[in-house]
Enzyme design. Structure first.
Site, mmCIF file in Angstrom:
data_model
loop_
_atom_site.group_PDB
_atom_site.id
_atom_site.type_symbol
_atom_site.label_atom_id
_atom_site.label_comp_id
_atom_site.label_asym_id
_atom_site.label_seq_id
_atom_site.Cartn_x
_atom_site.Cartn_y
_atom_site.Cartn_z
ATOM 1 N N HIS A 42 47.253 50.077 19.010
ATOM 2 C CA HIS A 42 45.903 50.435 18.532
ATOM 3 C C HIS A 42 44.872 50.115 19.596
ATOM 4 O O HIS A 42 45.035 49.169 20.363
ATOM 5 C CB HIS A 42 45.579 49.721 17.213
ATOM 6 C CG HIS A 42 45.469 48.228 17.298
ATOM 7 N ND1 HIS A 42 44.261 47.589 17.517
ATOM 8 C CD2 HIS A 42 46.390 47.241 17.194
ATOM 9 C CE1 HIS A 42 44.461 46.276 17.542
ATOM 10 N NE2 HIS A 42 45.748 46.036 17.351
ATOM 11 N N ASP A 45 41.422 50.072 18.733
ATOM 12 C CA ASP A 45 40.214 49.421 18.201
ATOM 13 C C ASP A 45 40.360 47.912 18.393
ATOM 14 O O ASP A 45 41.480 47.401 18.555
ATOM 15 C CB ASP A 45 39.981 49.763 16.717
ATOM 16 C CG ASP A 45 41.103 49.279 15.802
ATOM 17 O OD1 ASP A 45 42.286 49.371 16.209
ATOM 18 O OD2 ASP A 45 40.809 48.815 14.679
ATOM 19 N N ASP A 94 45.082 42.340 22.482
ATOM 20 C CA ASP A 94 45.178 42.955 21.152
ATOM 21 C C ASP A 94 44.265 44.172 21.077
ATOM 22 O O ASP A 94 43.128 44.054 20.654
ATOM 23 C CB ASP A 94 44.779 41.897 20.099
ATOM 24 C CG ASP A 94 44.941 42.384 18.677
ATOM 25 O OD1 ASP A 94 45.610 43.401 18.471
ATOM 26 O OD2 ASP A 94 44.358 41.752 17.771
ATOM 27 N N GLU A 126 43.213 49.875 13.124
ATOM 28 C CA GLU A 126 44.187 48.844 12.745
ATOM 29 C C GLU A 126 43.476 47.624 12.183
ATOM 30 O O GLU A 126 43.945 47.000 11.234
ATOM 31 C CB GLU A 126 45.038 48.450 13.962
ATOM 32 C CG GLU A 126 46.260 47.594 13.633
ATOM 33 C CD GLU A 126 45.983 46.106 13.543
ATOM 34 O OE1 GLU A 126 46.788 45.380 12.931
ATOM 35 O OE2 GLU A 126 44.948 45.655 14.063
ATOM 36 N N GLU A 127 42.344 47.279 12.761
ATOM 37 C CA GLU A 127 41.647 46.066 12.334
ATOM 38 C C GLU A 127 40.924 46.248 11.002
ATOM 39 O O GLU A 127 40.310 45.330 10.485
ATOM 40 C CB GLU A 127 40.654 45.616 13.420
ATOM 41 C CG GLU A 127 41.283 45.388 14.799
ATOM 42 C CD GLU A 127 42.226 44.181 14.854
ATOM 43 O OE1 GLU A 127 42.406 43.506 13.827
ATOM 44 O OE2 GLU A 127 42.792 43.929 15.941
ATOM 45 N N ASP A 152 55.873 48.627 17.619
ATOM 46 C CA ASP A 152 54.435 48.366 17.600
ATOM 47 C C ASP A 152 54.234 46.875 17.876
ATOM 48 O O ASP A 152 55.197 46.125 18.032
ATOM 49 C CB ASP A 152 53.878 48.778 16.223
ATOM 50 C CG ASP A 152 52.352 48.887 16.195
ATOM 51 O OD1 ASP A 152 51.707 48.808 17.262
ATOM 52 O OD2 ASP A 152 51.804 49.061 15.089
ATOM 53 N N HIS A 208 41.491 37.639 18.513
ATOM 54 C CA HIS A 208 40.325 37.643 17.623
ATOM 55 C C HIS A 208 39.417 36.455 17.943
ATOM 56 O O HIS A 208 38.528 36.137 17.168
ATOM 57 C CB HIS A 208 40.729 37.614 16.138
ATOM 58 C CG HIS A 208 41.510 38.825 15.714
ATOM 59 N ND1 HIS A 208 41.578 39.249 14.410
ATOM 60 C CD2 HIS A 208 42.234 39.713 16.428
ATOM 61 C CE1 HIS A 208 42.339 40.348 14.346
ATOM 62 N NE2 HIS A 208 42.746 40.634 15.562
#
Ligand SMILES: [Zn+2]
Length: 483
Positions: A120, A122, A155, A189-190, A216, A458
């Protein structure tokens, strides 16, 4: 009397013999090298760093209240992908899903079931107030001292870039896969993946395309993760835990706090939370977690090997030891985490109701329904209601004894020859929970990370090494050539 001693001595000798023989036979599992000829690719680390650096500057941020106002950045990023990797876009078929998720199809020469590599692009926002804690600004894409810094470096933009660079390198060599190889670059995804991964799954379902497997994010090559273990652990995760959130509501008499009854909504709730906490879901070594610990233990000292080689005797002890650490506990059972509380809005007012939210991460052996019933039984108080607010079960478990896993494992060993390759369990939720409904879903990013790097997820100072980008391209080019 003498006879009893003699019998005991003989039993002891036999027992010791069994333990020792089992231990000596408990050796590392060999991944059989694949007969498929693969051409070694020598990636250009500086070029990869430059590409990831540029990718990071696009603020493809998934905000909790949606991406609506932010889609210009998403469009600009996918345009940048097209401009940066023209060979891929010229040779693969592009299917846009909900505009911003890209599904690229690399046509194979046979009709074999296709495979899917997913990542992903995003990213989560920077936590407000932490901007100044970053050594380099989160969206500047600074390359410093062999590292690329910024939100998405781990990420998961690094995977997007590594896959695109791999496809470019293979196309330059004139490579064509035998089966169709799909790349999915998803954009939400987030936020739960409604428009991304879930729609990718629907796309395949609508066309009756059954994938052989998907790969993934969801694990890495873990360095210094276990005390006393000098080898890295490449955990290719074959399953992930489920998710359950319940809301407890306790009822009591409201009113003024100057003359409270014996039990108030708050005290009833507090006792309910304690009862749930004190009744952990049953757990223990079995299935994926047992496979993982056993594979790792095969590389450990004689004592630890002896315990894992003789689970029939030592399992109860190992369960106690593993339960003692938070990570071990999370691998072995459904975890219980009270997260939110609310009661009265004023210090001198008794609330009529008080609520608590408890989040569970479900081990593959537990269903949401079973855990809710477990909670109800533990509380055993009609004054407390238990309501499910969100639930999805643990994923199915993908096989680790087939050709797909062997392909993944041998490509991993090629790039990380000193790592222990093992199937594992992802304790968080990933997009693979959607892929796992239709295919064998594997979760792995071919990059080495430490406990310290995990803080970047994050969090602050997210970064990845150029060396990792090089490793990732070596891995993906090897893996794709086997398809
Ligand atoms: Zn991610």
């Amino acid at each position: 009397m003498k006879r009893i001693f003699l019998t005991l001595a003989v039993a002891l000798v036999i027992l010791t013999g069994v333990l020792v023989v089992n231990t000596l036979r408990f050796t590392p599992v060999e991944v059989i090298p694949q007969p498929v000829e693969t051409t070694a690719i020598t990636p250009d680390g500086n070029a990869l760093a430059q590409q990831l650096s540029e990718a990071i500057t696009y603020k493809t941020i998934s905000f909790e209240d949606g991406n609506k106002d932010n889609y210009a950045a998403f469009s600009a990023f996918t345009q940048w992908l097209e401009d940066t990797y023209p060979r891929v876009f010229n040779n693969l078929i592009l299917h846009r899903i909900n505009e911003h998720t890209l599904l690229l199809q690399w046509k194979g020469t046979t009709g074999d079931a296709p495979v899917l590599l997913s990542a992903h692009y995003d990213v989560v926002p920077v936590n407000p107030g932490t901007e100044k804690d970053w050594t380099h600004p989160p969206f500047a894409g600074v390359i410093d001292d062999g590292m690329i810094w910024g939100r998405g470096a781990l990420d998961d933009k690094s995977a997007v870039i590594a896959i695109m660079a791999s496809a470019t390198a293979l196309l330059e060599q004139g490579f064509t896969p035998k089966r169709d190889v799909f790349f999915a670059f998803t954009h939400d995804e987030e936020l739960g993946s409604d428009l991304g991964a879930q729609s990718v799954v629907k796309w395949f379902e609508q066309r009756n395309i059954a994938l052989a497997w998907s790969l993934d994010e969801g694990s890495f090559v873990l360095k210094d993760i276990l005390p006393g273990m000098d080898k890295d652990i490449a955990s290719i995760n074959v399953a992930e835990k489920g998710f359950l959130t319940v809301k407890l509501t306790a009822s009591g008499e409201g009113g003024h706090s100057s003359m409270p009854p014996q039990d108030t909504a708050v005290s009833i709730l507090a006792s309910a939370i304690l009862k749930v906490k004190d009744a952990p879901l049953p757990g223990g070594l079995d299935g994926v977690s047992q496979d993982m610990y056993s594979n790792i233990a095969r590389h450990m000292d004689f004592g630890k090997r002896m315990m894992f080689a003789n689970l029939w005797l030592f399992k109860p002890l190992l369960n106690i030891v593993l339960d003692d650490s938070t990570s071990g506990n999370a691998m072995l059972r459904t975890t219980t985490a009270p997260t939110m509380l609310s009661g009265s809005v004023k210090s001198n007012v008794l609330p009529a109701t008080a609520t608590a939210v408890i989040n569970f991460r479900l081990h593959p052996r537990d269903t949401p329904e079973r855990v809710v019933q477990w909670v109800v039984n533990a509380i055993d108080d009609p004054r407390v209601t238990v309501e499910t607010t969100e639930a999805f079960p643990a994923s199915s478990v993908a096989p680790s004894d087939n050709q797909s896993f062997a392909d993944l494992a041998s490509s991993t060993q090629l790039v990380f020859p000193n790592a222990i390759v093992t199937p594992g369990l992802t304790i968080a939720a990933t997009d693979s929970r959607f892929y796992a409904k239709t295919t064998n879903a594997y979760r792995f990013n071919p990059m080495v990370i430490t406990n310290d790097d995990l803080n970047g997820f994050h969090g602050t100072n997210e970064k990845i090494s150029i060396e990792n980008m090089v490793s990732a391209v070596k891995f993906y080019t090897s893996l794709i050539q086997k398809q």
